[in-house]
Motif scaffolding. Structure first.
Motif, PDB file in Angstrom:
ATOM      1  N   ALA A 524       0.754  -1.142   0.122  1.00 59.89           N
ATOM      2  CA  ALA A 524      -0.050  -0.066  -0.178  1.00 59.89           C
ATOM      3  C   ALA A 524       0.975   1.220   0.001  1.00 59.89           C
ATOM      4  O   ALA A 524       0.362   2.137  -0.716  1.00 59.89           O
ATOM      5  N   HIS A 525       1.968   1.238   0.746  1.00 63.53           N
ATOM      6  CA  HIS A 525       2.678   2.190   0.802  1.00 63.53           C
ATOM      7  C   HIS A 525       3.494   2.553  -0.523  1.00 63.53           C
ATOM      8  O   HIS A 525       3.760   3.753  -0.967  1.00 63.53           O
ATOM      9  N   ARG A 526       3.795   1.637  -1.215  1.00 61.25           N
ATOM     10  CA  ARG A 526       4.715   1.740  -2.585  1.00 61.25           C
ATOM     11  C   ARG A 526       3.908   2.290  -3.467  1.00 61.25           C
ATOM     12  O   ARG A 526       4.047   2.751  -4.158  1.00 61.25           O
ATOM     13  N   TYR A 527       2.320   1.554  -3.566  1.00 62.16           N
ATOM     14  CA  TYR A 527       1.331   2.124  -4.541  1.00 62.16           C
ATOM     15  C   TYR A 527       0.670   3.229  -4.539  1.00 62.16           C
ATOM     16  O   TYR A 527      -0.188   3.603  -5.427  1.00 62.16           O
ATOM     17  N   PHE A 528       0.169   3.221  -3.092  1.00 57.49           N
ATOM     18  CA  PHE A 528      -0.880   4.171  -3.093  1.00 57.49           C
ATOM     19  C   PHE A 528      -0.356   5.318  -1.804  1.00 57.49           C
ATOM     20  O   PHE A 528      -1.234   5.694  -1.112  1.00 57.49           O
ATOM     21  N   VAL A 533      -6.572   6.565   0.414  1.00 58.77           N
ATOM     22  CA  VAL A 533      -6.958   5.047   0.889  1.00 58.77           C
ATOM     23  C   VAL A 533      -5.784   4.261   1.370  1.00 58.77           C
ATOM     24  O   VAL A 533      -5.715   3.079   1.499  1.00 58.77           O
ATOM     25  N   PHE A 534      -4.404   4.998   1.338  1.00 58.57           N
ATOM     26  CA  PHE A 534      -3.174   4.182   1.600  1.00 58.57           C
ATOM     27  C   PHE A 534      -3.299   3.524   3.147  1.00 58.57           C
ATOM     28  O   PHE A 534      -3.233   2.169   3.014  1.00 58.57           O
ATOM     29  N   LEU A 535      -3.999   4.197   4.004  1.00 59.86           N
ATOM     30  CA  LEU A 535      -3.865   3.740   5.364  1.00 59.86           C
ATOM     31  C   LEU A 535      -5.147   2.344   5.344  1.00 59.86           C
ATOM     32  O   LEU A 535      -4.574   1.364   6.016  1.00 59.86           O
ATOM     33  N   VAL A 536      -6.142   2.651   4.715  1.00 62.13           N
ATOM     34  CA  VAL A 536      -6.915   1.564   4.599  1.00 62.13           C
ATOM     35  C   VAL A 536      -6.527   0.409   4.174  1.00 62.13           C
ATOM     36  O   VAL A 536      -6.806  -0.714   4.612  1.00 62.13           O
TER      37      VAL A 536
END
Lengths: 575, 250
Positions: A524-528, A533-536
């Motif tokens: 998630a950290h890499r793509y968002f 919505v990264f944390l979600v």
């Protein structure tokens, strides 16, 4: 008669001991006993052997000073009991003792002998424990004698106060005499105080320290003080004897003093029966209140109630949640308010400190409190199976499966903790945003963070509650201890095992979620990274794992609940 | 159809059998008395009937529902009254009734509450917590909660313990009224005159086994052997002393 007293004392002690030993045939009790003994060995015996091999007190007169100080303490205690307001002469007896002995043809003197007999088992155990925990010089016998004679003295004073009342010497007069005596003795000791310490340099060597201690010891050896401390010194010497001869001498002295105290108590011939009934009832009530408070059963806000009512659509699960939340309002709302007030005080502090470095410190403490609250809350709010266990017969007759019952029981505390956590997290987020926006913490504590933190906190709190409830279901005898079953190695071991087990189960339960969390958060950290919505995306899979674990645990515990044998361990604990 | 069917009920604790192959049946409207000496297995039987502990062997069916395999449906039709009333410390009298209504999904329960509170003389205690109630009042509240969902089966373990004379009379009237309305009642008691007064049939249990079962008149007749004038107490003593004599001769 003395034979009967000896019989009831020794037989009760023996039966209690045998009952505890018989329970050890059950592996769970044997294990808890082993844990308790292991702790005792590590804390007491091992330390004792280590200290005796590594530390030497040399020639310092520590024992003399110890005896002097303990003599003064014993003198103070012996004097102080005369100033107690109670003058009924009541002695504490159990309900059975009152029912059997008071109507029986037993004289007051014999009742006093009985009281002394019955005091012996707990005194013996206390003396044994204290010997194990460091008072080895007393060789157990010294401590036992000291405790025994002191208890006879207290009994005599209790009756003495009642006799004085009959002679129209009340509480105020007694208090005045005690104050005068205490002040007089204190002044006599203080008047000599300058002698040993005056113009003395700070001790640089053992010899100097020894000289100083000898000087301090001389304070207690002026003729008047010696006379005042004559009897208390027997107690102190028995506890801190120099050698076996001193111990023997002190024990003989105590024995003589004990006989004298008993004769005096018997000669006072005060009618203590009625007062004893009142004192015993009060004693029982106090014990029950302490027990209730410890179990979380004390009602603080009697009229607090939920603003919602149950309907026929509510069903058993909601009914149980409603019951538990109502119970929480009455027993724990005050604690919850306290938590909110403390947190609000933090918030006010932070607002006042706005812009300073301390502001972020307060925010960090708030964040830590938010992280800890799911664990604290599950211990504070016990309105679940832990409190309902004594009513298990009724719970089991309800038309609801064990699985749904377990779910319903933990739902109330979980919802309450979650609500408080929402308040704490929202408050922390607001506090954080009041701070300097360039701070890294401010960027992290976003609204998404609050939602995610709450989503993590709910299953963790539920897991904690499930672990506590699992103890009630799997080990009901441990969760349902009677007030007089709260001491002993086995019970102490149970607490250690529960604490250790709680930690292990929690860690094991969190491992799968952490395993899922690491790669999903990385991806998630890499793509968002810049997306809201990264944390979600980073945390929801791990939270899902926690909820799946919860579901499995509730199912297993529900099945276990259905299989609980009420006549077994719970029945024994409740009887 | 029988409201309660107990077939070869056995309950074991380890190797000890507290109840052995125990069978009886109760029709709707019938009151059955379960009597026996102390430790005979009465409470164990009643707990098995109420689904509190599963039978080791045999079957218990309530209104056709098996208490093990269809526990929820069976329990919906049941009210169990243990000998020791254990109430929720932090719910008032009113709230106990509200909670019970929620548990049993009682439709529109409010109009039912006042008559029950009147019946058990608890109206002026409706806002009281259990700590403010006497033992007898707690017992009455327990019974009021049990009656709220109009159960088809009532199971009482020593129902009159702790009640005052008026409470005992009202309790007896309540049990009779509900039986007449079609409820099947099982009650265990040491008060044999109560059993004689209230029950249609009696089952005597000793050492976990059934030693006599039938109507009260049947049992008396069996013992009196045509002589007449035998009380249930005499019949009970006669029946339960037989095995003891048998034991002493072996």
């Amino acid at each position: 008669m003395i034979g009967a007293f000896w019989f009831v004392t020794t037989r009760s002690f023996k039966n209690r001991l045998l009952q505890r030993l018989r329970r050890l045939r059950s592996p769970r009790y044997a294990l808890s006993m082993l844990a308790g003994l292991a702790y005792l060995w590590f804390v007491a015996f091992r330390r004792m052997t280590m200290s005796s091999s590594h530390v030497s007190v040399g020639a310092l007169p520590v024992s003399d000073i110890g005896v002097d100080i303990l003599s003064v303490i014993a003198f103070g205690a012996m004097l102080l009991v005369w100033a107690f307001p109670d003058s009924g002469g009541g002695l504490v007896f159990s309900e059975a003792e009152i029912q059997f002995l008071f109507p029986a043809p037993v004289s007051r003197r014999e009742l006093l002998i009985y009281k002394i007999f019955r005091q012996q088992p707990p005194i013996l155990i206390s003396a044994l424990m204290m010997t194990a925990f460091g008072f080895r010089h007393s060789m157990f016998i010294g401590l036992w004698m000291a405790f025994m004679v002191m208890s006879i003295y207290f009994t005599m004073v209790s009756l003495g106060r009642a006799r004085l009342k009959l002679m129209h010497i009340g509480f105020v007069a007694r208090l005045a005499v005690v104050v005068v005596l205490a002040l007089g003795t204190g002044m006599l000791i203080a008047s000599d105080l300058h002698n040993p310490f005056a113009n003395k340099p700070e001790p640089q060597s053992n010899a100097q320290l020894e000289a100083l201690l000898r000087g301090a010891g001389s304070l207690f050896h002026s003729p008047f003080v010696r006379a005042m401390l004559f009897i208390p010194r027997f107690f102190a010497t028995a506890v801190f004897p120099k050698d076996a001869a001193t111990l023997a001498l002190a024990c003989v002295g105590l024995l003589a003093v004990g006989v004298a105290f008993f004769q005096l108590a018997a000669r006072l011939n005060v009618s203590f029966e009625e007062a004893s009934v009142h004192v015993s009832q009060k004693h029982q009530r106090v014990r029950a209140t302490i027990w209730d408070r410890r179990a979380g059963r004390v009602i603080i806000l009697r009229r607090a109630r939920l603003p919602v009512h149950l309907t026929e659509r509510s069903g058993p699960v909601l009914a149980i949640v409603w019951k538990n939340v109502t119970a929480m309002l009455r027993t724990s709302l005050a604690w919850m308010i306290l938590v909110v007030v403390v947190f609000s005080a933090f918030a006010v502090d932070a607002a006042i400190l706005h812009g300073s470095n301390l502001h972020m410190g307060v925010v960090a403490i708030s964040l830590m409190f938010c992280a800890l609250f799911p664990f604290i809350g599950s211990n504070m709010l016990r309105q679940d199976l832990r409190l309902d266990l004594p009513r298990i017969e009724i719970l089991k007759s309800y038309p609801i499966t064990g699985e749904r019952l377990v779910l319903a029981e933990i739902a109330g505390p979980t919802i309450t903790v979650a609500l408080v956590e929402v308040f704490l997290l929202s408050g922390t987020a607001i506090l954080t945003h009041l701070a300097d926006s360039s701070d890294a913490m401010t960027r992290w504590v976003s609204p998404e963070f609050v939602v995610i933190a709450l989503l993590v906190a709910i299953p963790i709190c539920a897991i904690e509650l499930l672990i506590h409830n699992a103890v009630a279901i799997i080990l009901p005898g441990w969760a349902l201890q009677a007030p007089d079953e709260t001491r002993g190695f086995a019970v102490f071991g149970q607490r250690l095992l529960i604490l250790g087990g709680n930690l292990i189960v929690l860690v094991v339960a969190l491992v799968p979620a952490v395993i899922v969390f690491a790669p999903t958060f990385f991806l998630a950290h890499r793509y968002f990274q810049d997306s809201p919505v990264f944390l979600v995306l980073g945390t929801v899979p791990a939270i899902t794992v926690l909820f799946v674990e919860l579901w499995i645990a509730i199912h297993l515990l529900g099945t276990q609940f259905d299989q609980i044998d009420v006549a077994g361990e719970i029945g024994q604990a409740m009887s | 159809m029988n409201a309660i069917e107990v077939v070869n009920l056995t309950k074991k604790y380890g190797s000890f059998a507290a109840v052995k192959e125990f069978s009886f049946a109760v029709k709707p409207g019938e009151v059955l008395g379960l009597v026996g000496p102390n430790g005979a297995g009465k409470t164990t039987t009643l707990r098995a009937l109420a689904g509190i502990h599963p039978p080791s062997d045999g079957q218990v069916r309530l209104c056709g529902f098996d208490i093990v395999n269809d526990a929820v449906e069976a329990k919906k039709r049941l009210a169990f009254f243990p000998d020791e009333p254990r109430l929720f410390d932090y719910l008032t009298v009113d709230e106990h009734l509200e909670f019970t209504a929620g548990i049993y999904r009682v439709r529109d329960f409010r109009p039912l509450v006042d008559p029950l509170l009147d019946e058990f003389e608890l109206r002026d205690k409706r806002r009281a917590l259990p700590s403010e109630l006497s033992r007898g009042m707690k017992q009455k509240l327990m019974i009021a909660c049990g009656f709220l969902h109009a159960p088809e089966i009532l199971i009482f373990d020593e129902p009159l313990t702790g009640l005052d004379p008026l409470g005992i009379r009202r309790m007896k009237e309540s049990i009779t009224r509900r039986a007449k309305a079609g409820a099947a009642v099982v009650l265990s008691s040491h008060l044999l005159h109560l059993v004689e007064e209230l029950c249609d049939t009696v089952v005597i249990i000793q050492d976990g086994a059934r030693v006599a079962y039938g109507t009260i008149d049947d049992l008396k007749w069996q013992i009196a052997q045509g002589r007449g004038g035998v009380s249930l107490e005499e019949a009970f003593l006669k029946i339960t002393e037989k095995p003891a004599e048998a034991r002493s001769t072996t």
